[in-house]
Scaffold this motif. Structure first.
Motif, mmCIF file in Angstrom:
data_model
loop_
_atom_site.group_PDB
_atom_site.id
_atom_site.type_symbol
_atom_site.label_atom_id
_atom_site.label_comp_id
_atom_site.label_asym_id
_atom_site.label_seq_id
_atom_site.Cartn_x
_atom_site.Cartn_y
_atom_site.Cartn_z
ATOM 1 N N ARG A 122 0.856 -1.182 0.000
ATOM 2 C CA ARG A 122 0.000 0.000 0.000
ATOM 3 C C ARG A 122 0.893 1.234 0.000
ATOM 4 O O ARG A 122 2.047 1.178 0.413
ATOM 5 C CB ARG A 122 -0.913 0.028 1.239
ATOM 6 N N TYR A 123 0.334 2.340 -0.449
ATOM 7 C CA TYR A 123 1.087 3.589 -0.403
ATOM 8 C C TYR A 123 1.155 4.079 1.037
ATOM 9 O O TYR A 123 0.129 4.320 1.675
ATOM 10 C CB TYR A 123 0.443 4.646 -1.303
ATOM 11 N N GLU A 220 5.834 3.964 -2.327
ATOM 12 C CA GLU A 220 5.468 5.320 -2.739
ATOM 13 C C GLU A 220 5.944 5.564 -4.167
ATOM 14 O O GLU A 220 6.980 5.042 -4.587
ATOM 15 C CB GLU A 220 6.111 6.341 -1.790
ATOM 16 N N ILE A 221 5.184 6.356 -4.919
ATOM 17 C CA ILE A 221 5.576 6.780 -6.264
ATOM 18 C C ILE A 221 5.491 8.302 -6.325
ATOM 19 O O ILE A 221 4.484 8.892 -5.931
ATOM 20 C CB ILE A 221 4.678 6.155 -7.351
ATOM 21 N N ILE A 222 6.560 8.903 -6.811
ATOM 22 C CA ILE A 222 6.615 10.366 -6.907
ATOM 23 C C ILE A 222 6.904 10.748 -8.356
ATOM 24 O O ILE A 222 7.928 10.351 -8.918
ATOM 25 C CB ILE A 222 7.719 10.949 -5.995
ATOM 26 N N LYS A 233 10.081 9.757 -12.683
ATOM 27 C CA LYS A 233 9.143 8.939 -11.903
ATOM 28 C C LYS A 233 9.969 8.128 -10.922
ATOM 29 O O LYS A 233 10.761 7.271 -11.324
ATOM 30 C CB LYS A 233 8.326 8.018 -12.808
ATOM 31 N N THR A 234 9.807 8.420 -9.630
ATOM 32 C CA THR A 234 10.586 7.765 -8.583
ATOM 33 C C THR A 234 9.730 6.730 -7.873
ATOM 34 O O THR A 234 8.643 7.044 -7.382
ATOM 35 C CB THR A 234 11.105 8.787 -7.556
ATOM 36 N N VAL A 235 10.215 5.513 -7.858
ATOM 37 C CA VAL A 235 9.528 4.420 -7.158
ATOM 38 C C VAL A 235 10.324 4.091 -5.898
ATOM 39 O O VAL A 235 11.512 3.753 -5.973
ATOM 40 C CB VAL A 235 9.421 3.160 -8.041
ATOM 41 N N ILE A 236 9.666 4.210 -4.741
ATOM 42 C CA ILE A 236 10.301 3.856 -3.472
ATOM 43 C C ILE A 236 9.692 2.546 -2.993
ATOM 44 O O ILE A 236 8.473 2.414 -2.891
ATOM 45 C CB ILE A 236 10.095 4.965 -2.414
#
Length: 456
Positions: A122-123, A220-222, A233-236
């Protein structure tokens, strides 16, 4: 043995109680039959049916039979008692473990078939994820305690049955010494189906599986613009590792069309790899390249005719052509949601590429491994299926043993069983590589691939 969750659900400890009753009943039937014959033989002189020395010898024989039948009943009774105790202890341990695992399902945590507690993707914020990870750690300890209790109950029951039988002449089978022995599964105890948390190797295997999972699950996606005005596009991921995909500014790279780069970083912020793909307008060729922090590089090219060539270069300058089958395998197994890559076909040749569509698909399944680690997994899966399997296992074990964080020296033994024909459970190559990519930086991953693709 330690069963998987699905296997344990199918267990029926009450069947041991029914079996105990049947064992006693059959033994009693033997006693009753022998006693009946002996009694009838003793009454023969009274009925003037038979008497004399032969009759006396028959009575003595049946008396001995009565003693042996009594021993048989004692044997059966001891076995039955062990089965009844096992039904109680295993049944209670089974109930406790399944109840605890079932109570987590549907919440923020869940328990896998191999009893590893995972976090539902989940985010979440960094602090919220840290809280979930602590909850998962505590629940893993609880699950491990209950799983160990189940294993102890099962082992105790098996030991009690063996001890009871030993008193009556039973000899426990030794290790299989021939092909015939291997074909008799009833002569050996079943192996564990899951990692054993009572051992260092089992705990390390659990940690590797969990680390690999958290390195792929998105937290999280930023989406933003970097300092150069390029879209990113940053994927954590759950473990804190991240991947940043950038659509490179075409004005800065006028000869490169559809130019994308993905930089991957482990949970400590260390650079893992940079993956690039583009179509070069100057020669009409397409390129797919992965560069590691030790300057190892894997580049694949497709020319205008569709011909694909690929090569891996190590930091010390060794270069070796990579089989095209491997590139085809990477293209076939690539899913844009998981790897951030898309199978791109032109002029009959396939090439994994970062595209606008593949970037758009990132996050749709809440799972993302990243192109560099996904490519490494493809390499090892292919090599493991061929003659280099033993060497790949040794390399994985060596890398895992020095990775730090999620690994222990004993993990080499667990990884060594990966894919083995007699392994009751495995730590897959994928889990090892994903965990390695999420915690040990890219230099180790690049060196690992170099050893596989350029062994000489």
């Amino acid at each position: 043995m330690l069963p998987s969750r699905s296997t344990l659900r199918a267990w029926n400890p009450d069947a041991l109680t029914a079996a105990a009753a049947e064992v006693r009943a059959q033994a009693q039937a033997v006693v009753d039959s022998v006693t009946g014959i002996a009694d009838a033989c003793e009454r023969m002189p009274e009925a003037r049916a038979w008497s004399g020395q032969a009759h006396d010898a028959a009575v003595a024989m049946f008396d001995r039979g009565r003693v042996e039948a009594s021993k048989l009943f004692d044997y059966a009774d001891t076995v039955a008692s062990s089965l009844c105790r096992g039904a109680d202890t295993i049944g209670q341990a089974r109930k406790n473990l399944l109840a605890e695992a079932d109570s987590l399902d549907g919440g923020p945590l869940y328990v896998t078939d191999d009893w590893v507690v995972r976090i539902v993707p989940r985010y979440l914020s960094k602090d919220e994820m840290a809280e979930r990870q602590e909850q998962a750690r505590q629940m893993q300890e609880t699950i491990n305690t209950l799983l160990a209790a189940l294993g102890d109950a099962d082992d105790a029951t098996a030991a009690a049955l063996t001890a009871a039988a030993k008193e009556f002449g039973f000899v426990k089978p030794g290790p299989p010494g021939s092909l015939g022995d291997l074909m008799l599964p009833t002569a050996q105890r079943p192996e564990n189906q899951v990692p054993d948390p009572r051992t260092p190797v089992g705990l390390a295997a659990q940690a590797a599986i969990l680390a690999a999972d958290q390195q792929q699950m998105i937290r999280e996606i930023i989406e933003s613009t970097n300092e150069y005005g390029e879209e990113t596009k940053t994927v954590i991921k759950q473990d804190g590792s991240r991947a940043v995909t950038t659509r490179m500014d075409p004005f800065d790279w006028p000869s490169r069309m559809d130019f994308y780069q993905t930089g991957e970083f482990d949970k400590n912020g260390e650079f893992v790899a940079r993956t690039s793909s583009w179509h070069d307008l100057s020669n009409n060729c397409s390129y797919f390249s992965i560069t590691y922090p030790n300057n190892a590089n894997w580049t694949t090219t497709r020319d205008p005719s569709g011909h694909v060539t690929s090569g891996f270069t190590t930091p010390d300058g060794r270069h070796r052509a990579v089989p095209v089958d491997l590139i085809d395998s990477l293209s076939l197994t690539t899913t844009s949601a998981m790897s951030g890559l898309e199978k791109h076909i032109a002029h009959g040749g396939s090439l994994p590429m970062i595209t606008a569509e593949s970037v758009e698909n990132i996050g749709k399944t809440m799972k993302y491994g990243g192109p560099a680690v996904t490519a490494a997994t493809t390499v090892f899966n292919m090599m493991m299926a061929e003659s280099d399997k033993d060497r790949c296992i040794a390399l994985l074990a060596g890398a895992a043993g020095g990775g730090g964080g999620w690994v222990m020296a004993e993990l080499g033994a667990a990884v060594g069983a990966a894919g083995g024909p007699i392994a009751p459970f495995t730590v897959p190559a994928a889990a090892t590589i994903f965990a390695l990519g999420g915690s040990a930086g890219g230099a180790k991953l690049g060196a690992l691939l170099g050893e596989v693709l350029c062994p000489y």
